[in-house]
Design a protein around this motif. Sequence first.
Motif, PDB file in Angstrom:
ATOM      1  N   SER A  56      19.839 -63.329  23.600  1.00 41.24           N
ATOM      2  CA  SER A  56      18.842 -62.463  22.965  1.00 41.24           C
ATOM      3  C   SER A  56      19.270 -61.002  23.011  1.00 41.24           C
ATOM      4  N   LEU A  57      18.800 -60.268  22.043  1.00 43.55           N
ATOM      5  CA  LEU A  57      18.957 -58.817  22.005  1.00 43.55           C
ATOM      6  C   LEU A  57      17.697 -58.214  21.406  1.00 43.55           C
ATOM      7  N   ARG A  58      17.436 -56.973  21.775  1.00 36.20           N
ATOM      8  CA  ARG A  58      16.314 -56.243  21.183  1.00 36.20           C
ATOM      9  C   ARG A  58      16.853 -54.951  20.592  1.00 36.20           C
ATOM     10  N   LEU A  59      16.689 -54.795  19.295  1.00 34.13           N
ATOM     11  CA  LEU A  59      17.104 -53.574  18.615  1.00 34.13           C
ATOM     12  C   LEU A  59      15.910 -52.637  18.478  1.00 34.13           C
ATOM     13  N   SER A  60      16.197 -51.348  18.549  1.00 38.09           N
ATOM     14  CA  SER A  60      15.158 -50.349  18.362  1.00 38.09           C
ATOM     15  C   SER A  60      15.598 -49.345  17.307  1.00 38.09           C
ATOM     16  N   ALA A  94      13.676 -63.053   6.472  1.00 36.52           N
ATOM     17  CA  ALA A  94      14.640 -63.886   5.767  1.00 36.52           C
ATOM     18  C   ALA A  94      14.544 -65.297   6.346  1.00 36.52           C
ATOM     19  N   ASP A  95      14.755 -66.281   5.501  1.00 38.78           N
ATOM     20  CA  ASP A  95      14.658 -67.671   5.961  1.00 38.78           C
ATOM     21  C   ASP A  95      15.593 -67.940   7.130  1.00 38.78           C
ATOM     22  N   SER A  96      16.738 -67.292   7.129  1.00 33.50           N
ATOM     23  CA  SER A  96      17.753 -67.547   8.147  1.00 33.50           C
ATOM     24  C   SER A  96      17.342 -67.086   9.545  1.00 33.50           C
ATOM     25  N   VAL A  97      16.325 -66.227   9.635  1.00 36.76           N
ATOM     26  CA  VAL A  97      15.937 -65.709  10.955  1.00 36.76           C
ATOM     27  C   VAL A  97      14.506 -66.088  11.338  1.00 36.76           C
ATOM     28  N   LYS A  98      13.791 -66.737  10.442  1.00 36.12           N
ATOM     29  CA  LYS A  98      12.405 -67.125  10.741  1.00 36.12           C
ATOM     30  C   LYS A  98      12.344 -67.982  11.995  1.00 36.12           C
ATOM     31  N   GLY A  99      11.394 -67.635  12.851  1.00 33.41           N
ATOM     32  CA  GLY A  99      11.224 -68.393  14.093  1.00 33.41           C
ATOM     33  C   GLY A  99      12.112 -67.913  15.222  1.00 33.41           C
ATOM     34  N   ARG A 100      13.084 -67.065  14.915  1.00 32.11           N
ATOM     35  CA  ARG A 100      13.998 -66.560  15.947  1.00 32.11           C
ATOM     36  C   ARG A 100      13.861 -65.049  16.161  1.00 32.11           C
ATOM     37  N   PHE A 101      13.598 -64.324  15.070  1.00 29.70           N
ATOM     38  CA  PHE A 101      13.494 -62.869  15.135  1.00 29.70           C
ATOM     39  C   PHE A 101      12.038 -62.448  14.987  1.00 29.70           C
ATOM     40  N   THR A 102      11.690 -61.341  15.642  1.00 36.12           N
ATOM     41  CA  THR A 102      10.358 -60.780  15.517  1.00 36.12           C
ATOM     42  C   THR A 102      10.457 -59.278  15.317  1.00 36.12           C
ATOM     43  N   ILE A 103       9.877 -58.805  14.223  1.00 33.23           N
ATOM     44  CA  ILE A 103       9.862 -57.378  13.935  1.00 33.23           C
ATOM     45  C   ILE A 103       8.537 -56.790  14.383  1.00 33.23           C
ATOM     46  N   SER A 104       8.590 -55.575  14.891  1.00 35.07           N
ATOM     47  CA  SER A 104       7.356 -54.907  15.317  1.00 35.07           C
ATOM     48  C   SER A 104       7.536 -53.401  15.144  1.00 35.07           C
ATOM     49  N   ARG A 105       6.427 -52.678  15.195  1.00 33.83           N
ATOM     50  CA  ARG A 105       6.487 -51.229  15.110  1.00 33.83           C
ATOM     51  C   ARG A 105       5.433 -50.632  16.010  1.00 33.83           C
ATOM     52  N   ASN A 155       3.489 -47.256  15.942  1.00 32.03           N
ATOM     53  CA  ASN A 155       3.248 -46.028  15.193  1.00 32.03           C
ATOM     54  C   ASN A 155       3.036 -44.821  16.107  1.00 32.03           C
ATOM     55  N   ALA A 156       2.558 -45.054  17.295  1.00 28.95           N
ATOM     56  CA  ALA A 156       2.331 -43.949  18.233  1.00 28.95           C
ATOM     57  C   ALA A 156       3.644 -43.391  18.770  1.00 28.95           C
ATOM     58  N   LYS A 157       4.655 -44.244  18.877  1.00 32.56           N
ATOM     59  CA  LYS A 157       5.955 -43.816  19.399  1.00 32.56           C
ATOM     60  C   LYS A 157       6.983 -43.606  18.303  1.00 32.56           C
ATOM     61  N   ASN A 158       6.566 -43.855  17.050  1.00 31.06           N
ATOM     62  CA  ASN A 158       7.485 -43.682  15.911  1.00 31.06           C
ATOM     63  C   ASN A 158       8.723 -44.549  16.046  1.00 31.06           C
ATOM     64  N   THR A 159       8.524 -45.769  16.455  1.00 32.28           N
ATOM     65  CA  THR A 159       9.636 -46.688  16.627  1.00 32.28           C
ATOM     66  C   THR A 159       9.364 -48.033  15.947  1.00 32.28           C
ATOM     67  N   MET A 160      10.433 -48.704  15.631  1.00 39.15           N
ATOM     68  CA  MET A 160      10.381 -50.051  15.097  1.00 39.15           C
ATOM     69  C   MET A 160      11.397 -50.869  15.886  1.00 39.15           C
ATOM     70  N   SER A 161      11.084 -52.130  16.120  1.00 39.24           N
ATOM     71  CA  SER A 161      11.966 -52.965  16.927  1.00 39.24           C
ATOM     72  C   SER A 161      12.243 -54.292  16.242  1.00 39.24           C
ATOM     73  N   LEU A 162      13.315 -54.925  16.686  1.00 41.01           N
ATOM     74  CA  LEU A 162      13.638 -56.267  16.221  1.00 41.01           C
ATOM     75  C   LEU A 162      14.059 -57.075  17.441  1.00 41.01           C
ATOM     76  N   GLU A 163      13.221 -58.009  17.824  1.00 41.82           N
ATOM     77  CA  GLU A 163      13.529 -58.917  18.925  1.00 41.82           C
ATOM     78  C   GLU A 163      14.266 -60.107  18.349  1.00 41.82           C
ATOM     79  N   MET A 164      15.479 -60.354  18.853  1.00 35.90           N
ATOM     80  CA  MET A 164      16.313 -61.418  18.310  1.00 35.90           C
ATOM     81  C   MET A 164      16.590 -62.446  19.401  1.00 35.90           C
TER      82      MET A 164
END
Length: 111
Positions: A17-21, A60-71, A73-82
């Motif tokens: 797993s990795l988490r992108l910000s 995307a179909d290729s990442v459904k069920g594995r990746f989670t996008i979130s944001r 707004n208070a911290k002005n950030t967006m993340s991708l949990e993989m």
Amino acid sequence: QVQLVESGGGLVQAGGSLRLSCAASVNIVSINAMGWYRQAPGKQRELVATITRGGSTTYADSVKGRFTISRDNAKNTMSLEMNSLKPEDTAIYYCKSGVFWGQGTQVTVSS
């Protein structure tokens, strides 16, 4: 002008797993859609996931069920949990907001 800075990429084994910000230089509460894209060597850039101001998401179909996008707004950030990463997820991952792109962060998944 919006500056977007990605972080969190790296080398991970398959199944890991990795988490992108993505940190934005402006208040993102007024920005509707934001998203993550990726580009693998020799391939076109493709959409990974999007999220609206209200929290609606698409994947995307290729990442459904594995990746989670979130944001946050208070911290002005967006993340991708993989999770359950596969070698075919190897790519440079980019954050996008409107017409603005980040510089990208490399994700490498070894088999």
